[in-house]
Design a protein around this motif. Structure first.
Motif, PDB file in Angstrom:
ATOM      1  N   UNK A  14    -106.645  -4.886 -12.196  1.00 29.56           N
ATOM      2  CA  UNK A  14    -105.329  -5.536 -12.221  1.00 29.56           C
ATOM      3  C   UNK A  14    -104.255  -4.546 -11.771  1.00 29.56           C
ATOM      4  N   UNK A  15    -103.446  -4.943 -10.796  1.00 30.00           N
ATOM      5  CA  UNK A  15    -102.342  -4.088 -10.325  1.00 30.00           C
ATOM      6  C   UNK A  15    -101.032  -4.558 -10.948  1.00 30.00           C
ATOM      7  N   UNK A  16    -100.287  -3.596 -11.486  1.00 30.38           N
ATOM      8  CA  UNK A  16     -99.006  -3.889 -12.139  1.00 30.38           C
ATOM      9  C   UNK A  16     -97.880  -3.216 -11.357  1.00 30.38           C
ATOM     10  N   UNK A  17     -96.904  -3.987 -10.949  1.00 29.38           N
ATOM     11  CA  UNK A  17     -95.802  -3.453 -10.147  1.00 29.38           C
ATOM     12  C   UNK A  17     -94.506  -4.113 -10.620  1.00 29.38           C
ATOM     13  N   UNK A  18     -93.466  -3.299 -10.845  1.00 30.85           N
ATOM     14  CA  UNK A  18     -92.180  -3.882 -11.258  1.00 30.85           C
ATOM     15  C   UNK A  18     -91.027  -3.128 -10.606  1.00 30.85           C
ATOM     16  N   UNK A  19     -90.080  -3.857 -10.103  1.00 30.78           N
ATOM     17  CA  UNK A  19     -88.860  -3.224  -9.594  1.00 30.78           C
ATOM     18  C   UNK A  19     -88.000  -2.748 -10.761  1.00 30.78           C
ATOM     19  N   UNK A  20     -87.055  -1.861 -10.461  1.00 29.58           N
ATOM     20  CA  UNK A  20     -86.324  -1.196 -11.542  1.00 29.58           C
ATOM     21  C   UNK A  20     -85.681  -2.185 -12.518  1.00 29.58           C
ATOM     22  N   UNK A  21     -85.033  -3.231 -11.992  1.00 27.23           N
ATOM     23  CA  UNK A  21     -84.375  -4.196 -12.876  1.00 27.23           C
ATOM     24  C   UNK A  21     -85.364  -5.063 -13.648  1.00 27.23           C
ATOM     25  N   UNK A  22     -86.633  -4.927 -13.334  1.00 27.04           N
ATOM     26  CA  UNK A  22     -87.664  -5.750 -13.979  1.00 27.04           C
ATOM     27  C   UNK A  22     -88.610  -4.908 -14.838  1.00 27.04           C
ATOM     28  N   UNK A  23     -88.329  -3.609 -14.919  1.00 26.12           N
ATOM     29  CA  UNK A  23     -89.282  -2.739 -15.618  1.00 26.12           C
ATOM     30  C   UNK A  23     -89.323  -3.013 -17.123  1.00 26.12           C
ATOM     31  N   UNK A  45     -97.968   0.994  -9.471  1.00 27.92           N
ATOM     32  CA  UNK A  45     -97.179   1.895  -8.633  1.00 27.92           C
ATOM     33  C   UNK A  45     -96.586   2.978  -9.543  1.00 27.92           C
ATOM     34  N   UNK A  46     -96.217   4.125  -8.937  1.00 32.38           N
ATOM     35  CA  UNK A  46     -95.925   5.340  -9.690  1.00 32.38           C
ATOM     36  C   UNK A  46     -95.018   5.229 -10.893  1.00 32.38           C
ATOM     37  N   UNK A  47     -93.801   4.736 -10.686  1.00 33.53           N
ATOM     38  CA  UNK A  47     -92.837   4.745 -11.784  1.00 33.53           C
ATOM     39  C   UNK A  47     -93.176   3.694 -12.834  1.00 33.53           C
ATOM     40  N   UNK A  69     -94.319   4.308  -0.696  1.00 32.48           N
ATOM     41  CA  UNK A  69     -95.558   3.773  -0.110  1.00 32.48           C
ATOM     42  C   UNK A  69     -96.514   3.138  -1.102  1.00 32.48           C
ATOM     43  N   UNK A  70     -96.107   3.044  -2.378  1.00 29.37           N
ATOM     44  CA  UNK A  70     -96.994   2.489  -3.407  1.00 29.37           C
ATOM     45  C   UNK A  70     -97.393   1.044  -3.143  1.00 29.37           C
ATOM     46  N   UNK A  71     -96.429   0.248  -2.639  1.00 28.37           N
ATOM     47  CA  UNK A  71     -96.765  -1.160  -2.336  1.00 28.37           C
ATOM     48  C   UNK A  71     -97.860  -1.202  -1.262  1.00 28.37           C
ATOM     49  N   UNK A  72     -97.751  -0.304  -0.303  1.00 29.78           N
ATOM     50  CA  UNK A  72     -98.740  -0.287   0.779  1.00 29.78           C
ATOM     51  C   UNK A  72    -100.100   0.155   0.258  1.00 29.78           C
TER      52      UNK A  72
END
Ligand SMILES: O=C(CO)COP(=O)(O)O
Length: 157
Positions: A14-23, A45-47, A69-72
Motif C-alpha cells: 500500500x502506498x501512502x501519499x499526502x500533500x502538506x495541507x492533507x498530512x 513519499x518521503x515527508x 520525484x517521490x510521486x514518480x
C-alpha cells in the motif's frame, strides 16, 4: 478468523501519499486504521512517511519526497506491479510545483488499474473492503493491441 488475522495472511503493498495541507488528515486516517495497516507492506513519499513513522509505531518504506520525484517513484513501482493500492490525499486547493508529477501518478494508477483513494471516504471504503483480507490482486490490462500498434509505428519509421 479475526479480521486483522485475515489481513496478515494476505499482505498487500500500500502506498501512502499526502500533500502538506492533507498530512494531518492522512495521519488521523492511518492512526485510525493502524491495526489493519500494520499487517501490510507500507510505502510512502518521503515527508508523509517520516511524519507517519514519527507519530505512529509503523514500519514504512520511505521513498524520495514528492517534489523531488517521490510521486514518480510510486508511479514506477506501479508499472512494475509492486503496488496493490494507492491512498493519495492530494490537495484540490493549492497548485504545486510538481503538479505534472501528481497528474502522472494518477494517470499511471488508472493505466494499471490500481485501486486509488483520493479522499478519506474512499480510503475508508477500500480499507474495509472484504477483498483486503483475501488473496485478491487487481487485474492488469493486457495492452497487447497497444504494444502491437507501437511496434508497427516503430517498424514503419
Ligand atoms: O508531494 C507529495 C505528493 O505529490 C508528497 O510528498 P511528501 O510526502 O514528501 O510531502
Amino acid at each position: 478468523m479475526k479480521y486483522t488475522q485475515r489481513h496478515m495472511n494476505h499482505p498487500k503493498h500500500i502506498a501512502l501519499v499526502a500533500h502538506d495541507n492533507k498530512k494531518k488528515e492522512m495521519l488521523a486516517w492511518v492512526s485510525e486504521h493502524a491495526p489493519i495497516l500494520e499487517q501490510h507492506h507500507l510505502y510512502a513519499t518521503g515527508t508523509t512517511g517520516a511524519l507517519l513513522e514519527h507519530n505512529l509505531d509503523l514500519t514504512i518504506e520511505k521513498l524520495i519526497s514528492g517534489p523531488l520525484g517521490g510521486d514518480q517513484q510510486v508511479g514506477a513501482l506501479i508499472t512494475e506491479g509492486s503496488i496493490d493500492m494507492l491512498i493519495f490525499f492530494w490537495d484540490p486547493f493549492e497548485p504545486l510545483p510538481h503538479d505534472p508529477d501528481v497528474k502522472a501518478l494518477l494517470r499511471i494508477a488508472a493505466v494499471w488499474n490500481v485501486p486509488v483513494a483520493c479522499n478519506q471516504a474512499t480510503a475508508d471504503f477500500l480499507i474495509q473492503s472484504p477483498l483486503m483480507g483475501e488473496n485478491y490482486t487487481h487485474s492488469v490490462p493486457d495492452y497487447e493491441h497497444y504494444r502491437i500498434k507501437r511496434r508497427n509505428i516503430a517498424e514503419t519509421n
